[in-house]
Motif scaffolding. Sequence first.
Motif, PDB file in Angstrom:
ATOM      1  N   MET A 255       0.851  -1.194   0.000  1.00 33.23           N
ATOM      2  CA  MET A 255       0.000   0.000   0.000  1.00 33.23           C
ATOM      3  C   MET A 255       0.884   1.240   0.000  1.00 33.23           C
ATOM      4  SD  MET A 255      -3.183  -0.943   2.526  1.00 33.23           S
ATOM      5  CE  MET A 255      -2.256  -1.860   3.766  1.00 33.23           C
ATOM      6  N   SER A 256       0.404   2.268  -0.654  1.00 32.82           N
ATOM      7  CA  SER A 256       1.157   3.518  -0.713  1.00 32.82           C
ATOM      8  C   SER A 256       1.217   4.149   0.675  1.00 32.82           C
ATOM      9  CB  SER A 256       0.479   4.495  -1.677  1.00 32.82           C
ATOM     10  OG  SER A 256      -0.795   4.834  -1.162  1.00 32.82           O
ATOM     11  N   THR A 257       2.212   5.004   0.870  1.00 36.18           N
ATOM     12  CA  THR A 257       2.347   5.664   2.171  1.00 36.18           C
ATOM     13  C   THR A 257       1.689   7.039   2.182  1.00 36.18           C
ATOM     14  OG1 THR A 257       4.481   6.580   1.509  1.00 36.18           O
ATOM     15  CG2 THR A 257       4.502   4.472   2.676  1.00 36.18           C
ATOM     16  N   GLN A 258       1.212   7.484   1.024  1.00 35.21           N
ATOM     17  CA  GLN A 258       0.566   8.801   0.972  1.00 35.21           C
ATOM     18  C   GLN A 258      -0.475   8.857  -0.131  1.00 35.21           C
ATOM     19  OE1 GLN A 258       4.321  10.912  -0.003  1.00 35.21           O
ATOM     20  NE2 GLN A 258       3.222  11.830  -1.727  1.00 35.21           N
ATOM     21  N   PHE A 259      -1.357   9.846  -0.053  1.00 32.10           N
ATOM     22  CA  PHE A 259      -2.296  10.154  -1.127  1.00 32.10           C
ATOM     23  C   PHE A 259      -1.856  11.458  -1.769  1.00 32.10           C
ATOM     24  CE2 PHE A 259      -5.324   7.805   1.732  1.00 32.10           C
ATOM     25  CZ  PHE A 259      -5.562   6.753   0.869  1.00 32.10           C
ATOM     26  N   ASP A 260      -1.982  11.544  -3.088  1.00 31.32           N
ATOM     27  CA  ASP A 260      -1.593  12.754  -3.807  1.00 31.32           C
ATOM     28  C   ASP A 260      -2.819  13.430  -4.423  1.00 31.32           C
ATOM     29  OD1 ASP A 260       1.183  12.360  -3.332  1.00 31.32           O
ATOM     30  OD2 ASP A 260       1.178  10.804  -4.889  1.00 31.32           O
ATOM     31  N   HIS A 261      -2.692  14.747  -4.664  1.00 33.40           N
ATOM     32  CA  HIS A 261      -3.725  15.509  -5.384  1.00 33.40           C
ATOM     33  C   HIS A 261      -5.078  15.444  -4.686  1.00 33.40           C
ATOM     34  CE1 HIS A 261      -0.700  15.681  -8.426  1.00 33.40           C
ATOM     35  NE2 HIS A 261      -0.731  14.367  -8.619  1.00 33.40           N
ATOM     36  N   VAL A 262      -5.069  15.583  -3.362  1.00 29.40           N
ATOM     37  CA  VAL A 262      -6.337  15.531  -2.630  1.00 29.40           C
ATOM     38  C   VAL A 262      -6.612  16.873  -1.961  1.00 29.40           C
ATOM     39  CG1 VAL A 262      -6.113  13.059  -2.227  1.00 29.40           C
ATOM     40  CG2 VAL A 262      -5.273  14.664  -0.490  1.00 29.40           C
ATOM     41  N   SER A 263      -7.869  17.045  -1.576  1.00 27.87           N
ATOM     42  CA  SER A 263      -8.248  18.168  -0.717  1.00 27.87           C
ATOM     43  C   SER A 263      -8.387  17.628   0.701  1.00 27.87           C
ATOM     44  CB  SER A 263      -9.568  18.776  -1.176  1.00 27.87           C
ATOM     45  OG  SER A 263      -9.413  19.376  -2.450  1.00 27.87           O
ATOM     46  N   VAL A 264      -7.961  18.431   1.655  1.00 30.87           N
ATOM     47  CA  VAL A 264      -8.003  18.042   3.066  1.00 30.87           C
ATOM     48  C   VAL A 264      -8.840  19.065   3.813  1.00 30.87           C
ATOM     49  CG1 VAL A 264      -6.639  17.576   5.137  1.00 30.87           C
ATOM     50  CG2 VAL A 264      -5.645  17.198   2.875  1.00 30.87           C
TER      51      VAL A 264
END
Lengths: 104, 104
Positions: free
Chosen positions: B1-10
């Motif tokens: 599994m990836s360690t991060q999410f990209d191109h998201v809104s938080v």
Amino acid sequence: MSTQFDHVSVIKKSNIYFDGKCVSHNLIFPDGTKKTIGVIFPSTLTFSTEAPELMEIVGGKCRVRLQGEEKWNEYEGGQKFKVAGNARFDIETVETLDYVCHFG
Amino acid sequence: MSTQFDHVSVIKKSNIYFDGKCVSHNLIFPDGTKKTIGVIFPSTLTFSTEAPELMEIVGGKCRVRLQGEEKWNEYEGGQKFKVAGNARFDIETVETLDYVCHFG
């Protein structure tokens, strides 16, 4: 202040400090800069900075005493305060804080 | 599994449940879907779902009992489990969990 950040990367693993009194996640922005977004539960804690910090209070209420000062200042949702680099500050969280820490 | 999410809104404001035992932040993806990223401190809690959920355990250790089952299953960092919609599950967090909740 905006209620969200857009186009960011979010690190899935959290940072947990002070036995869980402070929980944050790292955000990385398109220009490579980093911020942390987190929560501080009611407590009185002393934080140390490396880079200068701008603390944006999203919600909740706290009292802050910067290193070398005697006075405590109150902050709540919608306000912010600055901390010098390589410094310490005391923060008494009166109502659970949502915050964003901006560096540099 | 990836360690991060990209191109998201938080979303800056957190969700706090169970008196702070669970803290999460909402993430919105470019396709409009939502996930939550959070932490569960050591505790035994009962969660209710609306949409079906896929719980991705990023770190920590827990035991989970799905609604209608007697058996507890163990999960730790790198594992995931599914929960039906409109259902409940019991989760005993043995070591503080970092998790991502995927909906739908």
